[in-house]
Design an enzyme around this catalytic site. Structure first.
Site, PDB file in Angstrom:
ATOM      1  CG  HIS A 224      32.681 -12.355 -11.048  1.00 26.41           C
ATOM      2  ND1 HIS A 224      31.997 -11.673 -12.019  1.00 26.41           N
ATOM      3  CD2 HIS A 224      33.952 -11.905 -11.095  1.00 26.41           C
ATOM      4  CE1 HIS A 224      32.824 -10.846 -12.637  1.00 26.41           C
ATOM      5  NE2 HIS A 224      34.026 -10.968 -12.104  1.00 26.41           N
TER       6      HIS A 224
ATOM      7  CB  CYS B 299      31.485 -12.320 -15.756  1.00 30.34           C
ATOM      8  SG  CYS B 299      30.338 -13.189 -14.698  1.00 30.34           S
TER       9      CYS B 299
END
Ligand code: ZN
Length: 391
Positions: free
Chosen positions: A347, A69
């Site tokens: 994230h 990510c």
């Protein structure tokens, strides 16, 4: 804390582009229209559909290949960097490719082209691009979570090296520009830099910092000019609550005292002296990347500051940090790489303004969802991408 993901995914069908009712409207209003005219009008509408879906291109997610990510977030920010996107879409990079290594730039351009011309809104796999960035920077081998800002630096450096217009670097010289005015010295240093490093990437992202060292004994001031690809801003602490981006800029450019072991040698005193050091921006880049230092140390990541940094979306005026205050330096935000979570597990997502439509979208790996510009500012903001206005 701002919630950065949404599950109500319209990602698979981001925008409905052809208002189908128009065909019926047309038929109703022009009942005398001949069949063939209707057909050609309909074909015209279909062509318009293709055209208008072009306007909403770039809304393509990237598959997560396992903790990637950080990479996807940065790729989306770069994909929404207008001039860099066009450089790839128009194949202008091909003119600049070096003869030796070209695979990273080629894979990057291929990926951007797929993201902006694909007729499907299915997420794209960046695996071939990943293979090339690993070849260039082996530390990105494997599937560990990495720092998005470090990745950006490696990527821009890699792309730059493959499209550097300089193929034979001149031998380094130790010319002395100390007899020149600061401004002339800055210009000389910049043209010396361009003699070695000159690419589309440099045109867009690189600026020049001036550091001034002033001797506290005799007052002699010496200046050094260095290129920068981004600015890493410390987050000022003001007790509770939010700080502003300007606070962080002021902390970054605050006068520092160099004393003790850090004492530099004064050119006039010919001895090590306590000096003050201050940064100003000599040359503002077209694209200004501001990295908010949320992590105590990028590699070790022992702690994270989740302070809300309030940054302007429009008209970030950095004139007060310019070496020459008369130069204009106003920027507008167009992309943010966000980090949510802690140092242990986190994230990355990206919020980007589509350069064609001006609308903001959340890019969360394979999912792309429209968002309101009022949601862009959050305490997850980690790397900010600004474009200089009036260029
Ligand atoms: Zn001195």
């Amino acid at each position: 804390m701002h919630q950065s993901y949404t599950e109500n995914g319209t990602a698979d069908h981001p925008v409905s582009l052809l208002p189908s009712m128009k065909v019926h409207e047309l038929q109703g209003k022009n009942s005398a229209m001949s069949g063939s005219l209707l057909v050609s009008t309909f074909v015209g509408l279909l062509i318009n559909q293709v055209k208008s879906s072009k306007a909403a291109q770039g809304l393509v997610g990237l598959k997560n290949l396992g903790n990637t990510c950080f990479m996807n977030s940065i790729l989306q920010c770069l994909s929404n960097t207008h001039s860099l996107r066009d450089y790839c879409l128009h194949n202008s990079h091909r003119r600049d490719l070096n003869r030796t290594n070209t695979a990273l730039m080629e894979e990057f351009a291929k990926l951007i082209q797929t993201m902006w011309t694909s007729s499907s809104s299915d997420a794209v796999s960046p695996s071939e691009f990943k293979t090339q960035i690993q070849r260039y920077a082996p530390r990105f081998v494997g599937y560990n979570q990495q720092d998005a800002q470090e990745f950006l630096r490696f990527l821009l450096d890699g792309l730059h090296n493959e499209v550097n217009r300089v193929t034979v670097r001149p031998r380094a010289t130790t010319e002395d520009f100390d007899h020149l005015s600061d401004d002339e010295k800055g210009k000389k240093m910049w043209s010396k830099y361009l003699e070695r490093e000159d690419s589309k990437i440099v045109d867009l992202f690189v600026g020049q910092l001036k550091s001034s060292l002033t001797c506290t004994e005799c007052g002699y001031c010496s200046t050094v000019f260095d290129p920068f690809w981004d600015l890493s801003l410390p987050i000022s602490k003001k007790g509770y609550g939010e700080v502003s981006l300007m606070d962080c800029m002021r902390l970054f450019t605050k006068e520092d005292v160099l004393d003790g072991d850090e004492k530099p040698t004064c050119y006039r005193c010919k001895a090590r002296r306590k000096c003050t050091k201050k940064f100003t921006i000599q040359k503002f880049p077209k694209i200004l990347v501001l990295h908010l230092k949320r992590f105590s140390e990028a590699r070790v990541r022992s702690s994270k500051l989740s302070t809300f940094v309030n940054f302007p979306m429009k008209d970030l005026d950095l004139r007060e940090f310019a070496s020459d205050r008369s130069s204009s330096a106003v920027y507008n935000l167009y992309a943010v790489s966000n980090h949510s979570g802690t140092t242990m597990g986190g994230h990355y997502t990206a919020y980007c303004c589509n350069p064609d439509s001006g609308e903001w979208y959340t890019f969360n790996d394979s999912r792309v969802t429209p968002m309101s510009s009022s949601q862009v500012r959050s305490s997850d903001a980690y790397v900010l991408f600004y474009e200089r206005s009036g260029l």
